[in-house]
Design a protein around this motif. Structure first.
Motif, mmCIF file in Angstrom:
data_model
loop_
_atom_site.group_PDB
_atom_site.id
_atom_site.type_symbol
_atom_site.label_atom_id
_atom_site.label_comp_id
_atom_site.label_asym_id
_atom_site.label_seq_id
_atom_site.Cartn_x
_atom_site.Cartn_y
_atom_site.Cartn_z
ATOM 1 N N UNK A 7 0.833 -1.194 0.000
ATOM 2 C CA UNK A 7 0.000 0.000 0.000
ATOM 3 C C UNK A 7 0.866 1.241 0.000
ATOM 4 N N UNK A 8 0.217 2.426 0.028
ATOM 5 C CA UNK A 8 0.944 3.687 -0.104
ATOM 6 C C UNK A 8 1.955 3.909 0.991
ATOM 7 N N UNK A 9 1.759 3.263 2.146
ATOM 8 C CA UNK A 9 2.618 3.545 3.276
ATOM 9 C C UNK A 9 3.923 2.786 3.228
ATOM 10 N N UNK A 118 -7.440 8.169 1.801
ATOM 11 C CA UNK A 118 -6.998 8.857 0.589
ATOM 12 C C UNK A 118 -5.500 8.795 0.348
ATOM 13 N N UNK A 119 -4.719 8.507 1.382
ATOM 14 C CA UNK A 119 -3.288 8.416 1.189
ATOM 15 C C UNK A 119 -2.592 9.762 1.250
ATOM 16 N N UNK A 120 -1.281 9.777 1.033
ATOM 17 C CA UNK A 120 -0.493 11.005 1.189
ATOM 18 C C UNK A 120 -0.682 11.974 0.042
ATOM 19 N N UNK A 121 -0.433 13.229 0.340
ATOM 20 C CA UNK A 121 -0.514 14.259 -0.677
ATOM 21 C C UNK A 121 0.771 14.261 -1.500
ATOM 22 N N UNK A 122 0.626 14.282 -2.814
ATOM 23 C CA UNK A 122 1.769 14.336 -3.726
ATOM 24 C C UNK A 122 2.752 13.191 -3.508
ATOM 25 N N UNK A 126 6.493 10.119 3.865
ATOM 26 C CA UNK A 126 7.099 10.462 5.150
ATOM 27 C C UNK A 126 6.272 11.530 5.865
ATOM 28 N N UNK A 127 5.912 12.596 5.154
ATOM 29 C CA UNK A 127 5.114 13.657 5.759
ATOM 30 C C UNK A 127 3.732 13.137 6.163
ATOM 31 N N UNK A 128 3.149 12.286 5.310
ATOM 32 C CA UNK A 128 1.830 11.748 5.628
ATOM 33 C C UNK A 128 1.881 10.859 6.868
ATOM 34 N N UNK A 129 2.963 10.096 7.023
ATOM 35 C CA UNK A 129 3.088 9.228 8.186
ATOM 36 C C UNK A 129 3.219 10.046 9.461
ATOM 37 N N UNK A 133 0.553 9.979 12.589
ATOM 38 C CA UNK A 133 0.904 9.773 13.994
ATOM 39 C C UNK A 133 0.378 10.908 14.867
ATOM 40 N N UNK A 134 0.519 12.134 14.360
ATOM 41 C CA UNK A 134 0.028 13.288 15.119
ATOM 42 C C UNK A 134 -1.472 13.179 15.361
#
Length: 440
Positions: A7-9, A118-122, A126-129, A133-134
């Motif tokens: 998956x995207x992660x 929806x998954x990470x932007x662009x 790393x930023x999405x993960x 977590x936040x």
């Protein structure tokens, strides 16, 4: 059969070559985040509004459409009979117009669910993960009164970086029949969370038996499969990062919620007593046995292999860490318990082994696991210390604290997480590094 694409992660071309290195780096980064003042502010917030600041001070980005998690559907609980009663439709006069959302769903989704779906932007995983977590830290996963959430299993897969397992692979393990540990598994499964009505209503003993037996086959295969000689660079990396597992000695016997009994060790470490309780929340939260199998097998082989060895050396190291951390953050309470001969090995063994899954209620266990999977299962050590601190006055006033510690009070995930985040600041770096590696 080729394995499905992750998956995207999952890591892309720039991901480190060693998954173990990646996991260690992520845990160290999580430590840095939790010890920052902004993280402490974040965890006290009750909500995470759109446009609010993330942990690093940047504005939370709205994730773009990428790979989406499956939509809501009933969980396929193998041979469990359906016990849910379909609610009657409301009368026309009671029906309210559905709120419009971008996905067309009638119920407004949270930022956390949107990011999971929806998954990470662009494509910035790393930023999405970090944002994911936040959101786990500052909000709770949306769940009903039974602790069920339609996207929690996907959140755990993202946080643990677990790829999907083909159903045929799981069925092949099930169809192999009883593993060498089958008798021990059957001796434990009937008493797994036996007093928890939520668990007994949703998860059948047959599901537990199949999953644990499949994991036992998988672990046995990994022991007997010949290993290829690693490359010189890989060998140097292994010498730095991998500890040689100790020889198999003994394992304790546990009751339905993990209480310790003495017993002889089995001739194999493909199953140890207590794995049934550790497996239970995975089966409860997952929407199929295959999802639970993928998560549980990864967890016991990558995150806490020291917990399931015959000697359970990782658990015993964790117990010593509980005493050391308590002595640092609450010296008066630690001194009093030690004076009464109450060390963690006498009362905290089940909590360390099962990541507090032995302490009800189960919905609070799931919320606590959301936090542990986001910032590292090693923080379970401080979660246990936090529970002791919440009992501080009661313990200090009791002439026999051993009676109180026979069973810990019901979990309150929100308070325990808040206190755990505060405790992280007080732990020296060298001790924290031991916490990260104690279960390996």
């Amino acid at each position: 059969m080729a394995k499905p694409q992750p998956s995207w992660y999952l890591g892309g071309p720039e991901a480190p070559s060693s998954p173990r290195t990646m996991r260690t780096l992520r845990k160290i980064q999580s430590h840095q985040v939790l010890t920052s003042s902004s993280a402490l502010i974040a965890q006290t917030q009750s909500s995470y509004p759109s446009g609010a600041r993330a942990v690093d001070g940047s504005t939370a980005a709205q994730p773009s459409a990428a790979i989406r998690a499956p939509t809501r559907r009933p969980r396929s609980n193998s041979d469990a009979t359906t016990r849910e009663v379909t609610p009657a439709a409301p009368a026309p006069t009671q029906r309210r117009p559905a709120r419009k959302t971008g996905s067309g769903v009638g119920i407004k989704r949270s930022l956390l669910e949107n990011l999971v779906r929806d998954g990470p932007q662009n494509g910035d995983t790393h930023e999405a993960l970090q944002e994911l977590k936040y959101l786990v830290l500052s909000t709770r996963v949306d769940a009903d009164g039974d602790g069920m959430s339609p996207y929690r299993v996907y959140l755990w897969s993202i946080l643990l970086n677990v790829s999907p397992v083909p159903t045929d692979d799981y069925l092949a393990l099930v169809h192999r029949g009883g593993s060498p540990a089958y008798a021990k598994i059957r001796n434990d499964t009937f008493r797994t969370l036996a007093t928890d009505p939520l668990f007994k209503r949703r998860v059948t003993e047959a599901s537990l038996i199949r999953l644990l037996n499949a994991v036992a086959w998988k672990l046995r295969d990994s022991k007997t499969r010949p290993r290829s000689r690693p490359s010189s660079s890989r060998r140097r990396e292994m010498e730095l990062l991998v500890n040689t597992p100790p020889s198999i000695q003994e394992e304790p016997d546990l009751d339905d919620r993990g209480s310790v009994h003495s017993t002889a060790v089995s001739d194999s470490a493909i199953y140890v007593q207590g794995m049934n309780v550790l497996c239970a929340p995975f089966l409860y939260a997952a929407r199929s046995e295959v999802e639970a199998f993928a998560l549980f097998h990864y967890f016991v082989t990558k995150e806490c292999p020291g917990y399931i060895r015959g000697a359970m050396d990782g658990v015993h190291r964790g117990l010593r860490l509980v005493d050391r951390c308590l002595e640092i953050v609450e010296p008066k309470l630690a001194a009093y318990l030690f004076s009464k001969g109450m060390y963690a090995e006498l009362y905290a063994f089940p909590s360390v082994l099962t990541l507090c899954a032995c302490t009800p209620p189960l919905p609070e266990v799931l919320h606590l696991w959301d936090f542990l999977f986001a910032y590292g299962p090693h923080l379970n050590i401080l979660c246990i210390v936090a529970q002791l601190i919440r009992m501080r006055d009661t313990l200090l006033e009791s002439p026999s604290p051993n009676k109180i510690l026979r069973s810990l009070p019901p979990l309150d995930a929100k308070d325990i997480i808040a206190l755990t985040v505060l405790l992280v600041q007080k732990i020296p770096n060298d001790l924290y590094a031991e916490m990260i590696n104690h279960a390996k």
